[in-house]
Design an enzyme around this catalytic site. Structure first.
Site, PDB file in Angstrom:
ATOM      1  N   HIS A 189      22.705   2.765   1.248  1.00  0.00           N
ATOM      2  CA  HIS A 189      23.686   3.845   1.135  1.00  0.00           C
ATOM      3  C   HIS A 189      23.028   5.113   0.598  1.00  0.00           C
ATOM      4  O   HIS A 189      21.880   5.088   0.148  1.00  0.00           O
ATOM      5  CB  HIS A 189      24.844   3.445   0.220  1.00  0.00           C
ATOM      6  CG  HIS A 189      25.865   2.583   0.883  1.00  0.00           C
ATOM      7  ND1 HIS A 189      25.758   1.214   0.938  1.00  0.00           N
ATOM      8  CD2 HIS A 189      27.007   2.898   1.544  1.00  0.00           C
ATOM      9  CE1 HIS A 189      26.802   0.718   1.591  1.00  0.00           C
ATOM     10  NE2 HIS A 189      27.573   1.721   1.967  1.00  0.00           N
ATOM     11  N   LYS A 207      26.013   7.151  -4.168  1.00  0.00           N
ATOM     12  CA  LYS A 207      26.890   5.981  -4.322  1.00  0.00           C
ATOM     13  C   LYS A 207      26.667   5.366  -5.697  1.00  0.00           C
ATOM     14  O   LYS A 207      25.528   5.078  -6.080  1.00  0.00           O
ATOM     15  CB  LYS A 207      26.635   4.951  -3.223  1.00  0.00           C
ATOM     16  CG  LYS A 207      27.610   3.776  -3.280  1.00  0.00           C
ATOM     17  CD  LYS A 207      27.575   2.950  -2.022  1.00  0.00           C
ATOM     18  CE  LYS A 207      28.571   1.795  -2.087  1.00  0.00           C
ATOM     19  NZ  LYS A 207      29.961   2.278  -2.264  1.00  0.00           N
TER      20      LYS A 207
END
Length: 234
Positions: free
Chosen positions: A131, A135
């Site tokens: 990600h 995040k």
């Protein structure tokens, strides 16, 4: 519908664009700096906030008879409390670790493959998720959902972040790379071959579209639901 956006980061802004395109009105834009607001002006709320305030957002909605769709991960230690409050208040609530249609199909494929591989002990299971660097939680909620899908159909007992030497555990490697919306892979590897399934998101639009679709589906309903209900996958 009059929609409250609880969380106005990149996902919140993408949801706003799609909701407006679909003829909805955004009546609230709430972020961690918002002081006070009246959630009752909204017909429904979509929560993509941060783990530390997601539960408060959800309970505020349910206490004020506003159905809520939440895609925030990292707060699930209080998920049971949220569902009990929803039932107590006769509210409407959907939580999903990922609202993408493609990811929810991937969830189904993951469980189906786990059932097929259950008795093939020569294969070792591992997972990887990638990600963007902003995040906050690791592993991702999507990765945890994938791991739980495997655990439900195999002799695995739990997942662990990074490596493990225990056959009862599923190792998850979490990587953070700039501008990656989300990539998840599951590998079954033996000494002679490997089987891999993978989902790669190119943009955040799929997550946002799914969240708006879920809000449209939830409007006017009472109960605790999942994306399986929304997509008719049960």
């Amino acid at each position: 519908m009059k929609i409250a956006l609880l969380g106005y980061g990149r996902m919140g802004k993408t949801i706003e664009q799609i909701a407006l395109q679909r003829g909805h009105e955004i009546v609230l834009k709430v972020d961690e700096h918002s002081k006070s607001y009246d959630i009752k002006v909204a017909d429904i709320a979509i929560d993509f906030s941060i783990p530390s305030i997601a539960f408060n957002n959800i309970t505020n909605c349910l206490n004020n008879n506003v159905p809520v769709v939440s895609g925030t991960t990292g707060w699930l230690d209080k998920y049971k409390d949220a569902t009990e409050l929803c039932k107590e208040k006769n509210g409407g609530f959907i939580y999903a670790s990922n609202f993408s249609l493609g990811v929810n199909i991937f969830f189904e494929l993951n469980e189906y493959l786990a059932k097929m591989m259950n008795n093939l002990n020569q294969y070792k299971i591992s997972m990887e998720e990638i990600h963007h660097t902003k995040k906050l939680d690791a592993p991702s909620g999507t990765a945890i959902t994938l791991a739980e899908g495997i655990i439900n159909h195999t002799n695995k007992k739990n997942w662990v972040l990074d490596v493990t030497n225990k056959d009862s555990e599923i190792p998850i490697v979490a990587k953070r790379i700039a501008d990656v919306p989300g990539t998840h892979s599951v590998e079954y590897k033996s000494e002679i071959d490997s089987i891999d399934i993978k989902h790669t998101a190119f943009t955040r639009d799929g997550f946002a579209q799914g969240a708006v679709f879920a809000a449209e589906w939830l409007f006017g309903k009472e109960g605790v639901f999942t994306m399986k209900d929304v997509l008719g996958l049960k």
